[in-house]
Design an enzyme around this catalytic site. Structure first.
Site, PDB file in Angstrom:
ATOM      1  N   ASP A   1       0.760  -1.268   0.114  1.00 54.49           N
ATOM      2  CA  ASP A   1       0.009   0.139   0.107  1.00 54.49           C
ATOM      3  C   ASP A   1       0.867   1.455   0.064  1.00 54.49           C
ATOM      4  O   ASP A   1       2.081   1.435   0.373  1.00 54.49           O
ATOM      5  CB  ASP A   1      -0.887   0.082   1.222  1.00 54.49           C
TER       6      ASP A   1
ATOM      7  N   GLU B  27       0.136  -0.972   5.931  1.00 55.46           N
ATOM      8  CA  GLU B  27       1.245  -0.519   6.744  1.00 55.46           C
ATOM      9  C   GLU B  27       0.877   0.931   6.928  1.00 55.46           C
ATOM     10  O   GLU B  27       1.362   1.550   8.021  1.00 55.46           O
ATOM     11  CB  GLU B  27       2.532  -0.822   6.060  1.00 55.46           C
TER      12      GLU B  27
HETATM   13 ZN   LIG Z   1       6.470   2.272   4.030  1.00 57.40          ZN
END
Ligand SMILES: [Zn+2]
Length: 384
Positions: free
Chosen positions: A68, A133
């Protein structure tokens, strides 16, 4: 162009803004399956996680990353559209070029190269990717780590491909991170008229002494790896807006960034004691204190992984003594360190991450797979 260049471009082209993986992991899974890896897709809620491994027993070396990216911000501020990877002046531009689609692509290419050359390598090589994340970080590596623990998955070493470098590739590695602990406090008082304080209970006055003590406190002295723990109040709210009303409640939000000189449990205990000593009892229900532990601090001492990383940097980047740092925010490495794993972060220059016109220098992108490969080869050798 090279394999790492092509794969980085393909990944940037996919608009994988957290938590949407936008098919990045499927592309990687297919490649690694073809290379002989066992593949598992571990989807939780809206988050895609990919677990791939090769090898059967012995020490486990995990490569960790995320597919992501953060949003691009205003598209018109970019020189080229953020999700159209563009080569310009020796740099590859696009959202995720540094954080961290280049690192992910380089890890995949390194894994393919490694198992092709050494199909019977010792130990186990694994890859874990998440699409969560940059966001809440709940259904990503945090959740997968719980699953892995239930299966008694062993992890000895973990390389995180996050952009760790300062000015050029390999000049800095992260060997730990501070922990982050947030408290949300509600102090319950009793609303009333300011002219009749004896008929009310002012939560601002009740909190004032605790506030003074909390902000003046030296929580620890730090140690050789971490600076002293920092405590910051980020929000403080009370009052109705009227000048003649004693408010009924006060709310405060605060955050600790702490090293290994303290633990989350010790900090929680000390805060609760300060509040208690100042007459604020958060155990009795009316007032309350909710904690959120984003992660305990971790520190990787000198050992096999750090040795392999420093040697590979010397060989591939010509840097003899990279800076070892525990600075920066948190990273997903915090969920892997509790396995008893040595955790090191090494990746591209971080100067442009999360910014407009994010980029990576082409010569550094090209060197990245060889760098990861050299570290893998030092830890997992041929079987005798
Ligand atoms: Zn990163």
């Amino acid at each position: 162009m090279s394999a790492v260049f092509d794969l980085t471009r393909e990944l940037i082209h996919r608009v994988s803004v957290t938590p949407d993986d936008a098919g990045c992991q499927a592309v990687i899974a297919e490649r690694l399956a073809r290379a002989g890896f066992a593949i598992e897709h571990l989807r939780h809620g809206e988050v895609d996680n990919l677990w791939a491994m090769h090898g059967t027993d012995g020490p486990v070396f995990l490569l960790l990353g995320h597919t992501d990216v953060v949003p691009s911000g205003p598209v018109e501020a970019w020189t080229n559209p953020p999700f159209e990877p563009t080569l310009r002046n020796g740099h590859l531009y696009g959202r995720g070029a540094a954080d961290m689609k280049s690192g992910v692509a380089a890890m995949v290419v390194a894994l393919e190269t490694f198992v092709r050359a050494r199909p019977d390598h010792s130990g186990v090589i694994a890859l874990l990717l998440t699409s969560d994340e940059e966001g809440a970080s709940i259904d990503g590596v945090r959740r997968v780590a719980e699953e892995l623990r239930q299966r008694d998955q062993r992890i000895d070493w973990c390389m995180v491909g996050e952009p760790s470098s300062r000015e050029r590739l390999g000049d800095r590695v992260r060997i730990g991170r501070r922990g982050s602990l947030t408290g949300r406090l509600r102090v319950q008082g009793e609303q009333g008229h300011v002219a009749y304080p004896e008929k009310a209970r002012n939560p601002i006055h009740a909190f004032a002494h605790a506030l003074l003590e909390l902000t003046a406190m030296r929580w620890d002295e730090g140690n050789d790896a971490f600076p002293p723990t920092s405590f910051q109040i980020s929000n403080l709210n009370a009052g109705t807006g009227a000048d003649n009303v004693i408010p009924g409640e006060l709310r405060a939000v605060f955050n600790f960034r702490f090293g290994t000189a303290s633990t989350a449990a010790s900090l929680r205990e000390r805060v609760e004691k300060i509040l208690h000593d100042q007459g604020i009892d958060v155990a009795d229900g009316a007032s309350r204190l909710d904690w959120w532990l984003s992660g305990e601090p971790f520190l990787t001492r000198a050992g096999a992984l750090r040795d392999a990383t420093v040697a590979a940097i010397g060989e591939h980047c010509g840097i003899e003594h990279p800076e070892v740092s525990t600075g920066g925010g948190t990273s997903d490495g915090r969920f892997i360190a509790p396995f008893g794993a040595e955790v090191v972060e090494l990746g591209p220059v971080n100067a442009s991450i999360h910014k407009v016109d994010e980029h990576i220098a082409l010569d550094e992108l090209e060197r990245l797979p060889g760098l990861y490969l050299a570290i893998i080869e030092r830890l997992l050798t041929d079987r005798p």
